[in-house]
Design an enzyme around this catalytic site. Structure first.
Site, PDB file in Angstrom:
ATOM      1  N   CYS A  57       0.818  -1.212   0.000  1.00 48.31           N
ATOM      2  CA  CYS A  57       0.000   0.000   0.000  1.00 48.31           C
ATOM      3  C   CYS A  57       0.852   1.262   0.000  1.00 48.31           C
ATOM      4  CB  CYS A  57      -0.932   0.012   1.204  1.00 48.31           C
ATOM      5  SG  CYS A  57      -2.030  -1.394   1.231  1.00 48.31           S
ATOM      6  N   CYS A  81       4.616   8.537   2.069  1.00 50.74           N
ATOM      7  CA  CYS A  81       4.482   9.849   1.450  1.00 50.74           C
ATOM      8  C   CYS A  81       4.776  10.958   2.453  1.00 50.74           C
ATOM      9  CB  CYS A  81       3.076  10.003   0.893  1.00 50.74           C
ATOM     10  SG  CYS A  81       1.806   9.848   2.139  1.00 50.74           S
ATOM     11  N   CYS A 118      -2.798   8.258   7.035  1.00 50.08           N
ATOM     12  CA  CYS A 118      -1.416   8.395   7.505  1.00 50.08           C
ATOM     13  C   CYS A 118      -1.389   8.650   9.008  1.00 50.08           C
ATOM     14  CB  CYS A 118      -0.709   9.539   6.788  1.00 50.08           C
ATOM     15  SG  CYS A 118      -0.480   9.242   5.036  1.00 50.08           S
TER      16      CYS A 118
END
Lengths: 395, 128
Positions: free
Chosen positions: B35, B60, B104
């Site tokens: 992922c 990210c 996140c």
């Protein structure tokens, strides 16, 4: 240093386009459908632009439909061929796994409507095999759609061979040439192309305009009903200035195509050589059969979005096929199609240089990508596991 | 309009508490490479208080910023408070995250919970 290395996303409006458009916008504001002189002048300007576009790809001006861009052209091409297929009982379409979403999503819609779609593999090198394409064509195939050059990895498909196969089998052949027009020589007659999609802003033209080439005699349906513009094949008052800008930038690109391509290939290969020196990295797509400006790499152990953000801080605009940049959990379907596993597909970087790229810029990019990759790896738990030998390297 | 808030970019560009604690009392790892996000959290715990925290993240910009902010929020805090840390608190401390990036902050919360579970499994007496 500021470097725009995302020319596959869009390009800067060129001088040629801007200078051609300004007087049209300022003075030639007539509606091409009006009968007085102002309108007829606008029509003349529009038809001249159409003829210039047609000349670059060896088409007849009547075979050029000006659209809002590549996506509309793709939609009209596919839906037209499908409409014809439905009426003649041919409900099978052949395409590839790494088409642009304008094609793939239209194919998915057609599948829901009862069409059968065969998506050809594009192999590790990102290239369609003509023999596999030939084998996939059936008696009920109404359309073959294969992109001219891939938008992410830049691989150039054997279009003339595919065109020959389709012509011999009597199947309509469409190519999404959005990344190729203005960058590669195209001859729709010699290459047996029935339909071709293009977008102006990929070759320094304005955004929001493109064209569909449709070989004479190929049936079309309208996506936009209304007036009789574009010979009744696309309604709506024409954006004359945009069409003129598209024609001017295409003519200009065609005039300098060979020299630009040669110079860009040198810079591209310098980038490829420099980035290949980063440990556990790999070029995506064939090294030779690729667009002169396209570089696409995977770097193991890092994620693409953080790479892009840090490159942006250093003045470099680039793109990635990571999930985080696509807004979904899956990385680029193109990278998956060439066999990259999820883990490394997330760590991809696409650099698409422009005609004015320099060696100094290439060296700056290589230096900064190398530093940023090393930095991101320094606190990546995946990289730690790879370095510790807990997991085998993929690249 | 930038993609992320100034706070996110600050924690992304200058992440706090990056690295490994070799003799950590609790280690948590969440996410998976498929992922595109993996977060590893190391905790040093003394007398019921988190005395140090470090992280490693593959992910990210917002994943890196969320890990960094999460370590700042828990260092010096008693375990009773650390246990209650929510992903919302992490996101709010970062002046918000785009909706599609909220996961996140969830990863950061889970990484810490995971590290705490690891600590408790080694020190069952501490749970009381």
């Amino acid at each position: 240093m500021k470097i725009y290395a995302d020319n596959a996303a869009t390009t800067k409006l060129g001088r040629a386009a801007l200078e051609a458009m300004l007087p049209v916008m300022e003075e030639e504001y007539g509606n091409p459908s009006s009968l007085y002189e102002l309108g007829q002048r606008a029509k003349e300007i529009l038809e001249k632009a159409r003829a210039e576009i047609a000349a670059v790809i060896n088409a007849d001006p009547r075979e050029i439909i000006i659209t809002s861009g590549g996506s509309e052209a793709d939609n009209q091409a596919l839906l037209s061929a499908a409409d014809r297929g439905r009426k003649t009982g041919r409900m099978h379409i052949v395409s590839t796994a790494f088409e642009h979403h304008a094609v793939l999503h239209t194919l998915a819609k057609l599948e829901r409507e009862g069409f059968e779609v065969t998506l050809l593999p594009v192999h590790e090198d990102g290239l369609v095999r003509p023999a596999e394409l030939s084998a996939a064509i059936r008696d009920d195939t109404c359309l073959v759609s294969v992109m001219y050059a891939n938008n992410e990895i830049g691989t150039i498909q054997p279009i003339a061979e595919i065109g020959d196969i389709c012509a011999a089998r009597g199947v309509t052949f469409h190519t999404d040439a959005v990344q190729a027009v203005g960058h590669l020589p195209i001859d729709v007659r010699a290459q047996n192309i029935c339909m071709l999609s293009a977008s102006a802003h990929k070759f320094h033209g304005p955004k929001g305009v493109g064209f569909l080439y449709v070989k004479k005699g190929t049936p079309l349906i309208n996506l936009i009903e209304g007036g009789a513009q574009e010979s009744g094949r696309r309604a709506g008052t024409e954006n004359v200035a945009a069409a003129v800008g598209m024609a001017a930038s295409l003519k200009d690109s065609a005039a300098h195509m060979a020299e630009n391509a040669e110079r860009m290939r040198c810079i591209r290969d310098r980038l490829i050589k420099g980035l290949a020196a980063i440990p556990h990295s790999a070029l995506n797509g064939d090294a030779e059969k690729r667009l002169p400006g396209n570089v696409n790499f995977c770097f193991e152990g890092i994620e693409g979005e953080s790479l892009l953000l840090l490159l942006d801080d250093r003045g470099i605009c680039a793109s990635s096929g990571s999930a985080c940049t696509s807004g979904s959990l899956d990385p680029s379907h193109v990278l998956l199609a060439i066999g990259r596993v999820h883990d490394v597909a997330h760590g991809s970087l696409r650099l698409t240089i422009g005609e004015d790229a320099t060696e100094a810029e290439a060296d700056y990019i290589v230096k900064n990508v190398t530093e940023v990759v090393e930095y991101l790896r320094s606190f990546s738990p995946i990289w730690r596991d790879l370095e510790a030998g807990k997991k085998p390297y993929i690249l | 309009m930038a993609l992320y808030s100034e706070k996110v970019m600050d924690h992304f560009r200058n992440p706090r508490n990056v690295g490994v604690i070799e003799d950590a009392d609790g280690v948590g790892e969440v996410g998976n490479a498929k992922c595109g996000d993996i977060m590893k959290m190391y905790l040093k715990i003394k007398d019921g208080v988190v005395t140090d925290a470090k992280f490693e993240t593959f992910g990210c910009g917002s994943a890196i910023a969320s890990s960094s902010m999460a370590t700042e929020l828990i260092i010096g805090k008693p375990l009773s408070e650390v246990r209650e840390l929510t992903n919302k608190a992490v996101a709010e401390a970062l002046d918000g995250l785009p909706a599609y990036k909220m996961h996140c902050s969830v990863l950061a919360e889970e990484a810490i919970k995971n590290a705490l579970d690891d600590y408790y499994s080694k020190h069952p007496e501490a749970k009381a």
